[in-house]
Scaffold this active site. Structure first.
Site, mmCIF file in Angstrom:
data_model
loop_
_atom_site.group_PDB
_atom_site.id
_atom_site.type_symbol
_atom_site.label_atom_id
_atom_site.label_comp_id
_atom_site.label_asym_id
_atom_site.label_seq_id
_atom_site.Cartn_x
_atom_site.Cartn_y
_atom_site.Cartn_z
ATOM 1 N N GLU A 35 11.008 -2.429 -1.953
ATOM 2 C CA GLU A 35 10.896 -2.488 -0.497
ATOM 3 C C GLU A 35 9.471 -2.971 -0.206
ATOM 4 O OE1 GLU A 35 11.650 1.227 1.447
ATOM 5 O OE2 GLU A 35 11.211 0.359 3.408
ATOM 6 N N ARG A 261 12.087 8.510 -13.091
ATOM 7 C CA ARG A 261 10.942 7.750 -12.623
ATOM 8 C C ARG A 261 9.712 8.132 -13.440
ATOM 9 N NH1 ARG A 261 11.222 7.236 -7.145
ATOM 10 N NH2 ARG A 261 9.014 6.943 -6.855
ATOM 11 N N LYS A 271 4.463 5.202 -2.469
ATOM 12 C CA LYS A 271 3.765 4.219 -1.648
ATOM 13 C C LYS A 271 3.255 4.851 -0.352
ATOM 14 C CE LYS A 271 7.110 1.306 -2.438
ATOM 15 N NZ LYS A 271 8.076 0.253 -2.171
#
Ligand code: ATP
Ligand code: MG
Length: 552
Positions: A35, A261, A271
């Site tokens: 994204e 992850r 982020k």
């Protein structure tokens, strides 16, 4: 079968091997779907290495797809930085760059299809009401009063949503799945919402934007993705992924698989949190060398090979864990130890004067660029009467364990002569300002002829020819191993994560080095020029120390 022996072995490769053997797919087609709401970080590198690595190992394809359905948070600058970072890591996407927003027309048509089949409805519950109707993990939800609106009316309402006739938040389009599902994400998830926001790709064409769960699976199918790899937090969402694809008339059938992850100690990886560090000026930007971003690592002096090697060493599993910073540092240290040139720089200088060296003379010494690898060749290092050495490399008195310069004793200057400290001069505070030495002019590249043993070797820089520089020493960004678990993560920032030395002196050859290219400062660590360097004052970043200072 994968076409090289060096390929990783993990559960995803096993799934792919089986799918290819069974003829479920003829080849692999993966995608990396960031994204564009921030810079990529080292966690993304794990996903990049996995997705692009599969394409390399199976001679398949890998797309770069911007998952851009959230225009408020996205920015075209991030679209650019992400491309740069993927390329820097050494990967090339197949074909054109993809954007989920390229599929907005198709996504809209599939939403209409769901409505036509009685599988989606426009819902006017307020956010509070919707929360109440959703139920909890223990209790099933309740059907929305709008769930049974007729197909015709839903079609008209959805068209009105698109035409901008409702306010933001007034209504949403929901998939009609199961309000009693034990998976919360299956309780009639929102698939479209109203946002009167300009989009970096589609401009003002749309005021409704599709949600991730609806967009991702359809984008995968449109691009003919075979294996859609994402992180474990999307495990439950796989039900929605499958439900959507099973309920629309799209032919391709990608499958989603989840892996854990990457979490790295002493830093944060979301982020949103990284953005907070930037916006609140805790760091100098997304590419601050302390940031776990690809851009930060690059500026810090990491090589693409070291990041790819790190991703290989951590592997791909379904187990969540926290990786030690030492793992990442070991990768760059191994790379630079083998592949970087040696240079000399004095970070905390004290002056020495070689009294018996001819006044005004400068010798151009030839010094090896790498102790083990002759292919690195030699460089010229100027030697002169006045030099700088590291303040910590001198003591007025010391026992034999101190293999550096001591008053009345000898030491070798790297690549040059043996010198002896004769006397010191101090200022009014008792701090040494100059060390007066003598040198043995028979010792250039050889041992003293009378058999005197000189054990220590220290680095130095010519005072006349050396260049003043700023050196930035970096340490862990946070004081605690898992800052994300803190109530206020910014409160656990390490105030000493950056120490700036302003009096360093470096050898002239360092001026030619380009930003980001690391060398070893002999005995001091690995360093690279920073983009903040000016013609007057070069700036160097410490990439990593020579040894693991984290252990123990
Ligand atoms: P963040 O929380 O950092 O914003 P994200 O998952 O929202 O992460 P995306 O841009 O959506 O970021 O991620 C693109 C791809 O990278 C996704 O497939 C995602 O699963 C993967 N990814 C993101 N963070 C990590 C991580 N820490 N480790 C491994 N893969 C990751
Ligand atoms: Mg995301």
């Amino acid at each position: 079968m994968a076409d090289n022996d060096n390929r990783p072995s993990n559960f995803i490769y096993n799934i792919i091997d089986k799918d290819l053997a069974d003829g479920k797919y003829q080849t692999t087609h993966t995608r990396f779907p960031p994204e564009p709401n921030g810079f990529l970080h080292i966690g993304h590198a794990k996903s990049i290495c996995l997705n692009f690595g599969i394409a390399q190992d199976y001679q398949g394809q890998c797309n770069l797809r911007f998952d851009d359905t959230n225009p408020e948070k996205e920015d075209i600058d991030y679209v650019h930085s992400i491309q740069e970072d993927v390329k820097w890591l050494g990967f090339e996407w197949d074909g054109e760059i993809c954007y989920s927003s390229n599929y907005f027309d198709q996504l809209y048509a599939y939403a209409v299809e769901l409505i036509e089949n009685g599988k989606a409805y426009v819902c006017f519950l307020s956010p509070d009401e919707a929360r109440e109707y959703r139920g909890t993990l223990k209790e099933p939800g309740k059907n929305s009063p709008y769930r049974d609106t007729s197909v015709e009316e839903n079609l008209a309402l959805f068209e009105k949503m698109r035409a901008g006739e409702f306010k933001e938040g007034e209504c949403v389009l929901r998939a009609k799945i199961d309000m009693a599902s034990s998976f919360m994400c299956m309780r009639d998830p929102i698939i479209y919402r109203i946002r009167f926001t300009h989009h970096h790709q589609t401009g003002d064409k749309w005021c409704i934007y599709p949600m991730y769960d609806f967009t991702h699976c359809i984008s995968d199918a449109i691009e003919n993705i075979s294996h859609s790899l994402c992180t474990l937090e999307f495990q439950d969402n796989r039900r929605v992924y499958d439900w959507i694809l099973d309920n629309i008339s799209i032919e391709a059938r990608p499958h989603q698989y989840e892996f854990s992850r990457l979490n790295l100690e002493y830093t944060v990886m979301s982020k949103r949190k990284l953005n907070t560090l930037v916006v609140d000026n805790h760091v100098a930007g997304w590419d601050d060398p302390r940031m776990p971003t690809i851009a930060g690592l690059r500026r810090r002096g990491f090589t693409p090979a070291s990041v790819v090697e790190f991703c290989k060493r951590i592997g791909v599993t379904k187990v969540d864990n926290m990786v030690e910073m030492g793992m990442l540092e070991a990768c760059i240290r191994d790379d630079l130890n083998a592949n970087s040139a040696r240079r000399m720089a004095v970070l905390d200088p004290v002056k020495i004067v070689i009294e018996n060296y001819p006044e005004g003379q400068v010798e151009e010494l030839q010094v090896a660029n790498h102790p083990q690898n002759e292919e690195f060749g030699k460089r010229t290092v100027p030697f002169s009467k006045e030099l700088y050495i590291e303040r910590e490399d001198f003591r007025e008195s010391a026992n034999n364990k101190f293999k550096r310069l001591v008053l009345d004793k000898e030491v070798r200057l790297r690549g040059a002569y043996v010198i002896k400290a004769e006397r010191v001069e101090k200022d009014e505070n008792g701090e040494i300002t100059t060390i007066f030495c003598s040198y043995d002019d028979e010792t250039l590249g050889k041992n003293p002829s009378d058999g005197r043993k000189v054990k220590g070797v220290i680095h130095w820089v010519s005072a006349e020819k050396g260049i003043k520089a700023e050196v930035r020493l970096y340490d862990r960004l946070f004081k605690v191993p898992n800052p994300a678990a803190e109530e206020d993560f910014a409160a656990s920032l390490n105030p000493e994560s950056l120490v700036t030395l302003t009096d360093a002196v470096v050898e002239p050859a360092l001026i030619e080095l380009e930003a980001g290219n690391a060398v070893q400062f002999e005995r001091m660590g690995y360093f690279c020029p920073d983009v903040d360097s000016t013609a007057d004052k070069p700036v160097f970043n410490r990439t990593v120390t020579l040894r693991d200072t984290w252990a123990g």
